[in-house]
Design an enzyme around this catalytic site. Sequence first.
Site, PDB file in Angstrom:
ATOM      1  N   HIS A   1     -27.585  36.585-113.920  1.00 17.22           N
ATOM      2  CA  HIS A   1     -26.898  37.875-113.802  1.00 17.22           C
ATOM      3  C   HIS A   1     -26.703  38.511-115.180  1.00 17.22           C
ATOM      4  CE1 HIS A   1     -23.746  40.787-112.813  1.00 17.22           C
ATOM      5  NE2 HIS A   1     -22.974  40.204-113.698  1.00 17.22           N
ATOM      6  N   GLU A   2     -26.208  37.716-116.118  1.00 21.14           N
ATOM      7  CA  GLU A   2     -25.991  38.228-117.466  1.00 21.14           C
ATOM      8  C   GLU A   2     -27.313  38.547-118.172  1.00 21.14           C
ATOM      9  OE1 GLU A   2     -23.206  39.175-118.460  1.00 21.14           O
ATOM     10  OE2 GLU A   2     -21.941  38.240-116.938  1.00 21.14           O
TER      11      GLU A   2
ATOM     12  N   HIS B   1     -28.293  42.107-117.517  1.00 25.78           N
ATOM     13  CA  HIS B   1     -27.684  43.050-118.453  1.00 25.78           C
ATOM     14  C   HIS B   1     -28.370  42.976-119.821  1.00 25.78           C
ATOM     15  CE1 HIS B   1     -24.544  43.919-115.635  1.00 25.78           C
ATOM     16  NE2 HIS B   1     -23.971  42.739-115.717  1.00 25.78           N
TER      17      HIS B   1
END
Length: 355
Positions: A17-18, A21
Amino acid sequence: MTIFIAILTIGILVIFHELGHFFAAKKFGVKVEEFGIGLPPRVVGKKYGETIYSVNALLIGGFVRMEGEEKRSESPRSFNKKPLWQRFFIVAAGVMVFWVIAIIIFAFLGATLGIPTAIDDNEENVANAHIRVIGVADGSPAAKAGLQLGDAITHFAGQAVSKVQELQDLSKIYAGQEIVLQIQRDQEVKEVSLTPREVPPAGEGPIGIGLTRAGLVKYAWYEAPWQAVLRTWHITSSIFSIFGLLFSQLIDGQGLPAGTQFSGPVGVIDLLKNSLSLGVPSFLSFVAVISVYLAIFNTFPIPALDGGRMFFLLLEGVRGKPLTEKLEQRLILISFLILIPFILWVTANDIRRLL
């Protein structure tokens, strides 16, 4: 070992998920000051180029710290100086990764091991078709015999069964007689004795269990990716429908439906552990479902979540200017102060339920 694998799985989902980003920010030239695994305080960190890569003490998540995200900067490479659509994509990228993970898992399972799926009695083109217990009525013969959710029933009174209707017919035929059920629980085969009721309570049946027929559904390698997209979309729409129903009942003052439970990190880890005991296909399929839940949760317009930041950006697009930095920080702080007690309450309930 299974608990460790479950915890590691959640950690891997958060890291991906990170990374969503991170790579989106790098793509648009935003300066990434730190990519962290876990939450501070920092245990170890190493700077490569302009970014610090760190491992932190609280291994319950991760973060990407970009210049100009929390405190606005005048640098042309800061987050706040990028066009609105780029900032929105950077924030949304982490959410989209969860859906991509689900699609990849379902595509892999569909083309190889098979996807655990509820099927009807007429479906024949499946592997490992079996009957699984999905409900046990209190005080029923099944409850007294110790049947549990997730048990797979393989034999009824010595007869092999793989269809729900077969088991229902046999339970009526043997009503009033003590019989032996052979079940598979985790990796263990057990036998339990019970007596189907001749006059059961309405809606319970002679044994008092809810049943489903399940099997492993496979697809051709070229069809599996599309089927994975459809399955992920179906799960997503179903979850949104459930949340919509819950919110509407709360607004109408009806309260939550009976039996509704919230699960936090502890509960999710326990469910992952249990799914692993059912085999790799069940475990990976459940990971995909959890990934979809995480995606949806992160779209909620809560300031502390990605959904809240996307909502701020949408407001900026409508207003033609961003909210003040002070107001954004206050809203984020307030949402944290609300979320943290809620998470602690859910975690306490999970621990109480498991003890």
